[in-house]
Design an enzyme around this catalytic site. Structure first.
Site, PDB file in Angstrom:
ATOM      1  N   THR A  71      -6.044   3.748   3.160  1.00 48.37           N
ATOM      2  CA  THR A  71      -6.000   4.649   2.612  1.00 48.37           C
ATOM      3  C   THR A  71      -5.877   5.883   3.693  1.00 48.37           C
ATOM      4  O   THR A  71      -5.815   7.363   2.809  1.00 48.37           O
ATOM      5  CB  THR A  71      -7.459   4.641   2.083  1.00 48.37           C
ATOM      6  OG1 THR A  71      -7.408   3.504   1.301  1.00 48.37           O
ATOM      7  CG2 THR A  71      -7.746   5.794   0.983  1.00 48.37           C
ATOM      8  N   HIS A 200      -5.708  -5.371   7.990  1.00 45.11           N
ATOM      9  CA  HIS A 200      -6.631  -6.578   6.297  1.00 45.11           C
ATOM     10  C   HIS A 200      -4.724  -7.328   6.188  1.00 45.11           C
ATOM     11  O   HIS A 200      -5.301  -8.272   5.315  1.00 45.11           O
ATOM     12  CB  HIS A 200      -7.272  -6.299   6.323  1.00 45.11           C
ATOM     13  CG  HIS A 200      -7.050  -5.244   5.701  1.00 45.11           C
ATOM     14  ND1 HIS A 200      -7.032  -6.036   3.504  1.00 45.11           N
ATOM     15  CD2 HIS A 200      -6.964  -4.147   4.679  1.00 45.11           C
ATOM     16  CE1 HIS A 200      -6.997  -5.315   2.842  1.00 45.11           C
ATOM     17  NE2 HIS A 200      -7.104  -3.383   3.503  1.00 45.11           N
ATOM     18  N   THR A 236     -14.274   8.239  17.683  1.00 46.11           N
ATOM     19  CA  THR A 236     -13.843   7.122  18.861  1.00 46.11           C
ATOM     20  C   THR A 236     -13.546   5.872  17.973  1.00 46.11           C
ATOM     21  O   THR A 236     -13.648   5.486  16.860  1.00 46.11           O
ATOM     22  CB  THR A 236     -15.121   6.645  18.878  1.00 46.11           C
ATOM     23  OG1 THR A 236     -16.489   7.613  19.409  1.00 46.11           O
ATOM     24  CG2 THR A 236     -15.860   5.473  20.019  1.00 46.11           C
ATOM     25  N   CYS A 324      -8.267  -2.987  -5.890  1.00 46.69           N
ATOM     26  CA  CYS A 324      -8.526  -0.646  -5.971  1.00 46.69           C
ATOM     27  C   CYS A 324      -9.118  -0.697  -7.383  1.00 46.69           C
ATOM     28  O   CYS A 324      -9.647  -0.390  -7.704  1.00 46.69           O
ATOM     29  CB  CYS A 324      -7.748  -0.269  -5.674  1.00 46.69           C
ATOM     30  SG  CYS A 324      -7.078  -0.498  -4.109  1.00 46.69           S
TER      31      CYS A 324
HETATM   32  C1  LIG Z   1       0.555  -1.123  -0.603  1.00 45.69           C
HETATM   33  C2  LIG Z   1      -0.822  -0.383  -0.016  1.00 45.69           C
HETATM   34  N1  LIG Z   1      -1.546   1.492   0.392  1.00 45.69           N
HETATM   35  C3  LIG Z   1      -2.316   1.341   0.441  1.00 45.69           C
HETATM   36  C4  LIG Z   1      -3.303   0.665   0.544  1.00 45.69           C
HETATM   37  C5  LIG Z   1      -4.809   0.700   0.528  1.00 45.69           C
HETATM   38  O1  LIG Z   1      -5.335  -0.272   2.302  1.00 45.69           O
HETATM   39  P1  LIG Z   1      -6.790   0.099   3.153  1.00 45.69           P
HETATM   40  O2  LIG Z   1      -7.172  -1.049   2.957  1.00 45.69           O
HETATM   41  O3  LIG Z   1      -6.214  -0.081   4.405  1.00 45.69           O
HETATM   42  O4  LIG Z   1      -6.831   1.339   2.945  1.00 45.69           O
HETATM   43  C6  LIG Z   1      -3.317  -1.013   0.401  1.00 45.69           C
HETATM   44  C7  LIG Z   1      -3.948  -2.445   0.185  1.00 45.69           C
HETATM   45  O5  LIG Z   1      -5.759  -2.026  -0.206  1.00 45.69           O
HETATM   46  C8  LIG Z   1      -1.601  -1.547  -0.130  1.00 45.69           C
HETATM   47  O6  LIG Z   1      -1.333  -2.308  -1.053  1.00 45.69           O
END
Ligand SMILES: Cc1ncc(COP(=O)(O)O)c(C=O)c1O
Length: 379
Positions: A71, A200, A236, A324
Site C-alpha cells: 500500500t 506477507h 528506521t 480490504c
Molecule cells: C495486488 C495487491 N496490491 C496491493 C496490496 C496491498 O499490500 P499490503 O497489504 O502490503 O499493503 C495487495 C494485498 O493486500 C494486493 O493484493
C-alpha cells in the site's frame, strides 16, 4: 477438517523466516543508522538483505527501497511519479481492476487536477491494449498496471503494455504483489520505472515491503525525517522483518517451479471434482494467462454472502475477493469491470492456495460445496 484457502489475502509466515527474524530480534536489534558496533552489526544485515533481494529481483541494490508494504509502495510510486513529471502533462492511466491502494490514489490525483483514464478489461480480466494505444497522448506521464490481479489471478501482457507506454515519454508503475512468488520477474528485463512487492503474500511478515525504482526514474519522495534509504524513505528500517522478507523471497525463488506445478494440479483437481459432482460453475478469469494460486468461481445457485457463511461454518476460510473490501456487500469492482452488472458479480468466490494446500483439502472444499448445492437446489 479446517481449510485455509485465502492465501491471496495473506500467507502464514514460513518457519525458516520466523527463525531468521527471531535471531534478528534477539541478537541483531541495533538501529542500522547508529555508528557504534551494535548499529554497524544491524547495518550489515540490512545491506546483506538488500543485496540478496536485489539479486533475486534482478535489480541493483540502490534500486531497492524498503517500505511498510505494498500500500505504501503503490502510494509512494504513483504520487511520486505524478508529481515529479507533471510539468510534462497531467494525463495518467490505470486499469479498472487495480487494487484499491492504486485506484484510490488515482481518484485522489483526479481531485487534484490530473486527468485519469481507467482502462477496460475483457471477460478474462486482460487490459484492453487497443484502448491503451488509443488513449496514450503526448501529455500522458504515467501508466500503472498490476502484473497479476489479486481477485481472479489473470496475468497481464506486461511486455506489450510496456512497449506501448514506452513509445511515449511516460512512466510505468507495476503492482507485482500477486506475481512475485509465481513468475520469475527480473526488474532489469523490463522497462518498468517502479514496482511494488509485499512480504506477507509469500510467507514473509506483514507490514514490510519493497518499492523498486530505476536509477534514472524522475520521482519525488515526500516522507520527511531521517536520511534512511538514501533520503528516499525516512524512518528506521525494520531490519528483522526485512531480513525475514529476504529469506521468504529466497525460498519463493528456490521453489517456484515445483510450487507452480503443485498449484496448477490443485486447480485442475478442483475443476475436475466440481464437474464429476455435477456442480454448476464457471471460472471467472483466464484459463491460460493465469497463476496457479487463484481460482475465482461463479456458482449460479447461491449468493456470495450465504456461500461464504456456509463455507465458514464448514471451517473453510475463503473470500469473495480482496480482503480490504471483505465485509462489504458491494460487488467486486474487478468482476464488474469484467462482466458489467451480470448477477455473477454477486455470486462468485475466490479460492486461493499455496504450497501448503493439499489434495485432501481441495476434495473437502468441493464436497462441502456439493452439500450446499444440493441444499439450495432443493429449496
Ligand atoms: C495486488 C495487491 N496490491 C496491493 C496490496 C496491498 O499490500 P499490503 O497489504 O502490503 O499493503 C495487495 C494485498 O493486500 C494486493 O493484493
Amino acid at each position: 477438517m479446517e481449510v485455509y484457502a485465502d492465501y491471496a489475502a495473506t500467507t502464514p509466515i514460513k518457519p525458516e523466516v520466523i527463525e531468521k527474524m527471531m535471531e534478528m530480534y534477539q541478537h541483531h536489534y541495533g538501529n542500522p543508522s547508529s555508528i557504534h558496533s551494535v548499529g554497524r552489526d544491524a547495518r550489515q544485515y540490512l545491506d546483506a538483505a538488500r543485496r540478496d533481494i536485489a539479486s533475486f529481483l534482478g535489480a541493483k541494490p540502490n534500486e531497492v527501497i524498503f517500505t511498510s508494504g505494498a500500500t505504501e509502495s503503490n502510494n509512494t510510486a504513483i504520487k511520486g511519479l505524478a508529481y515529479a513529471n507533471q510539468h510534462k502533462g497531467k494525463h495518467i492511466i490505470t486499469s479498472k481492476i487495480e487494487h484499491h491502494s492504486v485506484l484510490h490514489v488515482f481518484e485522489q490525483l483526479e481531485k487534484e487536477g490530473f486527468e485519469v483514464t481507467y482502462l477496460d478489461v475483457n471477460k478474462e480480466g486482460i487490459v484492453d491494449l487497443t484502448q491503451l494505444k488509443n488513449v496514450m497522448r503526448e501529455d500522458t506521464i504515467l501508466v500503472s498496471i498490476m502484473f497479476v490481479n489479486n481477485e481472479v489471478g489473470t496475468v497481464q501482457p506486461m511486455y506489450d503494455i510496456e512497449e506501448i507506454v514506452k513509445q511515449y515519454d511516460a512512466m510505468l508503475h507495476v503492482d507485482a504483489v500477486q506475481a512475485i512468488e509465481h513468475l520469475p520477474i527480473k526488474f532489469d528485463d523490463f522497462e518498468f520505472d517502479t514496482m511494488s512487492i509485499t512480504a506477507h503474500k509469500f510467507g514473509g511478515p506483514k507490514g514490510v515491503g519493497i518499492l523498486l525504482v530505476k536509477e534514472k526514474t524522475p520521482i519525488r519522495f515526500s516522507q520527511l525525517g531521517g536520511s534512511q534509504e538514501t533520503k528516499r524513505r525516512a524512518g528506521t528500517e525494520n531490519v528483522p522483518q526485512i531480513a525475514g522478507m529476504a529469506e521468504a523471497l529466497k525460498l519463493a525463488d528456490a521453489h517456484r517451479d515445483e510450487n507452480n506445478v503443485h498449484l496448477m494440479n490443485l486447480k485442475e483437481l478442483f475443476l475436475v471434482q466440481l464437474q464429476e459432482r455435477s456442480i454448476p460453475f464457471e471460472v471467472n478469469g483466464s484459463m491460460t494467462d493465469t497463476t496457479g494460486h487463484i481460482l475465482n468461481l461463479y456458482f449460479p445457485f447461491i449468493d456470495v454472502e450465504t456461500m461464504l457463511t456456509l463455507l465458514d461454518l464448514a471451517n473453510i476460510s475463503v473470500s469473495s475477493g480482496s480482503a480490504c473490501t471483505a465485509g462489504s456487500t458491494m460487488p467486486s469492482h474487478v468482476l464488474e469491470a469484467m462482466y458489467g452488472d451480470d448477477p455473477r458479480t454477486k455470486q462468485s468466490i475466490r479460492f486461493s492456495f499455496n504450497e501448503l494446500t493439499t489434495e485432501l483439502e481441495i476434495k473437502y472444499i468441493v464436497a462441502e460445496i456439493q452439500k450446499i448445492y444440493h441444499r439450495f437446489k432443493e429449496e
